[in-house]
Design a protein around this motif. Structure first.
Motif, PDB file in Angstrom:
ATOM      1  N   PRO A  22      35.245  47.995  40.026  1.00 19.97           N
ATOM      2  CA  PRO A  22      35.723  47.310  41.181  1.00 19.97           C
ATOM      3  C   PRO A  22      34.907  46.000  41.045  1.00 19.97           C
ATOM      4  CG  PRO A  22      34.888  49.715  41.688  1.00 19.97           C
ATOM      5  CD  PRO A  22      34.756  49.401  40.299  1.00 19.97           C
ATOM      6  N   VAL A  23      35.457  45.102  42.113  1.00 24.63           N
ATOM      7  CA  VAL A  23      34.841  43.825  41.951  1.00 24.63           C
ATOM      8  C   VAL A  23      33.801  43.317  42.279  1.00 24.63           C
ATOM      9  CG1 VAL A  23      35.520  43.015  44.172  1.00 24.63           C
ATOM     10  CG2 VAL A  23      35.787  41.290  42.494  1.00 24.63           C
ATOM     11  N   ASP A  24      33.145  44.341  43.027  1.00 20.18           N
ATOM     12  CA  ASP A  24      31.582  44.428  43.292  1.00 20.18           C
ATOM     13  C   ASP A  24      30.655  45.027  42.076  1.00 20.18           C
ATOM     14  OD1 ASP A  24      32.283  47.002  43.540  1.00 20.18           O
ATOM     15  OD2 ASP A  24      31.482  47.146  45.682  1.00 20.18           O
ATOM     16  N   HIS A  25      31.358  45.404  41.291  1.00 22.02           N
ATOM     17  CA  HIS A  25      30.619  45.991  39.836  1.00 22.02           C
ATOM     18  C   HIS A  25      29.821  44.960  39.046  1.00 22.02           C
ATOM     19  CE1 HIS A  25      29.667  47.990  36.246  1.00 22.02           C
ATOM     20  NE2 HIS A  25      29.729  49.304  37.100  1.00 22.02           N
ATOM     21  N   LEU A  26      28.625  44.910  38.565  1.00 23.52           N
ATOM     22  CA  LEU A  26      28.265  44.014  37.722  1.00 23.52           C
ATOM     23  C   LEU A  26      29.086  43.626  36.424  1.00 23.52           C
ATOM     24  CD1 LEU A  26      24.493  45.063  37.563  1.00 23.52           C
ATOM     25  CD2 LEU A  26      25.377  43.218  38.889  1.00 23.52           C
ATOM     26  N   ASP A  27      29.756  44.574  36.021  1.00 24.67           N
ATOM     27  CA  ASP A  27      30.647  44.265  34.701  1.00 24.67           C
ATOM     28  C   ASP A  27      32.007  43.602  35.023  1.00 24.67           C
ATOM     29  OD1 ASP A  27      28.739  45.194  32.640  1.00 24.67           O
ATOM     30  OD2 ASP A  27      28.990  47.172  33.092  1.00 24.67           O
ATOM     31  N   SER A  28      32.199  43.245  36.174  1.00 24.51           N
ATOM     32  CA  SER A  28      33.613  42.983  36.539  1.00 24.51           C
ATOM     33  C   SER A  28      33.953  41.260  36.084  1.00 24.51           C
ATOM     34  CB  SER A  28      33.921  42.875  38.239  1.00 24.51           C
ATOM     35  OG  SER A  28      35.036  42.229  38.595  1.00 24.51           O
ATOM     36  N   ASN A  29      34.998  41.460  35.489  1.00 25.22           N
ATOM     37  CA  ASN A  29      35.454  39.796  35.083  1.00 25.22           C
ATOM     38  C   ASN A  29      35.729  39.231  36.149  1.00 25.22           C
ATOM     39  OD1 ASN A  29      34.629  40.262  32.134  1.00 25.22           O
ATOM     40  ND2 ASN A  29      36.849  40.545  31.784  1.00 25.22           N
ATOM     41  N   GLU A  30      36.540  39.891  36.954  1.00 24.30           N
ATOM     42  CA  GLU A  30      36.932  39.011  38.324  1.00 24.30           C
ATOM     43  C   GLU A  30      35.854  38.553  38.832  1.00 24.30           C
ATOM     44  OE1 GLU A  30      39.111  39.684  42.648  1.00 24.30           O
ATOM     45  OE2 GLU A  30      39.363  41.146  40.951  1.00 24.30           O
ATOM     46  N   LEU A  84      34.523  35.549  37.228  1.00 26.86           N
ATOM     47  CA  LEU A  84      35.199  34.177  37.423  1.00 26.86           C
ATOM     48  C   LEU A  84      35.097  33.683  39.003  1.00 26.86           C
ATOM     49  CD1 LEU A  84      38.758  35.103  35.681  1.00 26.86           C
ATOM     50  CD2 LEU A  84      36.630  33.564  34.947  1.00 26.86           C
ATOM     51  N   ARG A  85      35.031  34.536  39.741  1.00 27.28           N
ATOM     52  CA  ARG A  85      34.969  34.079  41.265  1.00 27.28           C
ATOM     53  C   ARG A  85      33.682  33.139  41.546  1.00 27.28           C
ATOM     54  NH1 ARG A  85      38.503  35.551  44.714  1.00 27.28           N
ATOM     55  NH2 ARG A  85      40.093  37.099  44.359  1.00 27.28           N
ATOM     56  N   ARG A  86      32.442  33.655  40.585  1.00 31.46           N
ATOM     57  CA  ARG A  86      31.219  32.917  41.038  1.00 31.46           C
ATOM     58  C   ARG A  86      31.516  31.509  40.239  1.00 31.46           C
ATOM     59  NH1 ARG A  86      29.163  38.030  39.943  1.00 31.46           N
ATOM     60  NH2 ARG A  86      28.740  37.809  37.712  1.00 31.46           N
ATOM     61  N   ALA A  87      32.048  31.480  38.984  1.00 33.22           N
ATOM     62  CA  ALA A  87      32.173  30.567  38.237  1.00 33.22           C
ATOM     63  C   ALA A  87      32.918  29.374  38.548  1.00 33.22           C
ATOM     64  CB  ALA A  87      32.596  30.665  36.580  1.00 33.22           C
ATOM     65  N   LEU A  88      33.989  29.892  39.390  1.00 30.78           N
ATOM     66  CA  LEU A  88      35.112  29.106  39.951  1.00 30.78           C
ATOM     67  C   LEU A  88      34.960  28.985  41.351  1.00 30.78           C
ATOM     68  CD1 LEU A  88      38.135  30.697  37.755  1.00 30.78           C
ATOM     69  CD2 LEU A  88      37.072  28.304  37.573  1.00 30.78           C
ATOM     70  N   ALA A 144      44.406  35.818  40.563  1.00 29.12           N
ATOM     71  CA  ALA A 144      45.379  37.129  40.610  1.00 29.12           C
ATOM     72  C   ALA A 144      44.459  38.017  40.081  1.00 29.12           C
ATOM     73  CB  ALA A 144      46.425  36.827  39.699  1.00 29.12           C
ATOM     74  N   ALA A 145      44.289  39.191  40.643  1.00 28.58           N
ATOM     75  CA  ALA A 145      43.422  40.203  40.468  1.00 28.58           C
ATOM     76  C   ALA A 145      44.036  41.177  39.307  1.00 28.58           C
ATOM     77  CB  ALA A 145      43.004  40.956  41.542  1.00 28.58           C
ATOM     78  N   MET A 146      43.467  41.798  38.474  1.00 32.13           N
ATOM     79  CA  MET A 146      44.015  43.009  37.755  1.00 32.13           C
ATOM     80  C   MET A 146      43.710  44.322  38.165  1.00 32.13           C
ATOM     81  SD  MET A 146      43.972  42.196  33.707  1.00 32.13           S
ATOM     82  CE  MET A 146      45.150  40.793  32.807  1.00 32.13           C
ATOM     83  N   TYR A 147      42.631  44.473  38.649  1.00 34.71           N
ATOM     84  CA  TYR A 147      41.638  45.775  39.265  1.00 34.71           C
ATOM     85  C   TYR A 147      42.455  46.003  40.397  1.00 34.71           C
ATOM     86  CZ  TYR A 147      38.922  49.426  40.819  1.00 34.71           C
ATOM     87  OH  TYR A 147      38.380  50.676  41.460  1.00 34.71           O
ATOM     88  N   ALA A 148      42.666  47.425  40.745  1.00 35.48           N
ATOM     89  CA  ALA A 148      42.963  48.046  41.961  1.00 35.48           C
ATOM     90  C   ALA A 148      42.666  49.297  41.553  1.00 35.48           C
ATOM     91  CB  ALA A 148      44.445  47.982  42.090  1.00 35.48           C
TER      92      ALA A 148
END
Length: 224
Positions: A73-81, A84-88, A99-103
């Protein structure tokens, strides 16, 4: 090594990477009224993304896509999304989309949903990274689903893979080789001893990164 650009330090490397991405996005906006960059997660490219966010682009006309994602999930420490949300954060606040990939659900189901969404995207540029083992995106040697991911004739843009050697999560979602080779430009950003690892991978010809280098021209950016 052809198409290798070396920099005196990492600060200059990140500046060059940000400039290259911004250039591609600007060209996409000028040509089609909208632009898209497929970006890798991880800590290595994050400084380049922060610099990219300082550029004076019309961010409402930009979509960021993921090169790959850990199946978390996006709230996981290992989430690439999440990375990117932090860096961007700045361009996203100014109207850029990601555009997310995980669901939630099964990896194969998430991959099919992401594939439907990503098939509509035109990648003006794809920024790739590489592991010391020669993997790029989530193409790990020996991974279940690797053959489909590397099929140059695949109609898929996103597939699910299972790679027991992968850090963070064995289950992965990833762009396919076919999707990345359709990008307007492909840039490989590496630092430190990754250049020696890349050279070794090319000599061995079995690491997944070699499939990308054989499929199209890749601009390689490196600093110690």
């Amino acid at each position: 090594m052809q198409n290798l650009h070396t920099f005196a330090n990492r600060a200059l490397l990140y500046e060059a990477a940000a400039e290259r991405i911004g250039e591609a996005l600007g060209a996409g906006i000028a040509a089609r009224g909208h632009a898209c960059a497929a970006l890798s997660g991880g800590t290595t490219p994050a400084p380049a993304y922060a610099l990219l966010g300082e550029q004076a682009l019309d961010w409402t006309k930009v979509t960021f896509a993921l090169v790959d994602e850990r199946f978390v999930p996006v709230d996981h420490l290992d989430s690439n999304e999440a990375t990117l949300r932090r860096a961007l954060a700045k361009p996203l606040r100014k109207g850029a989309q990601l555009a997310a990939m995980y669901a939630p659900g099964a990896p194969d189901d998430a991959a099919r949903r992401a594939d439907a969404a990503y098939a509509a995207l035109h990648f003006d540029i794809a920024l790739m990274g590489m592991g010391a083992d020669g993997h790029t995106a989530s193409w790990f040697a020996g991974a279940e689903g690797l053959a489909e991911a590397l099929d140059p004739r695949s109609a898929r843009s996103v597939v699910a893979l299972n790679a027991p050697s992968a850090a963070g999560s064995a289950d992965r979602l990833s762009l396919t080789l076919a999707a990345i080779t359709r990008a307007g430009a492909v840039v490989l950003l590496i630092t430190g001893d990754k250049l020696a690892a890349l050279e070794a991978a090319q000599r061995g010809a079995n690491a997944p990164i070699v499939a990308l280098l054989q499929a199209r021209i890749v601009e390689i950016l490196w600093a110690a």
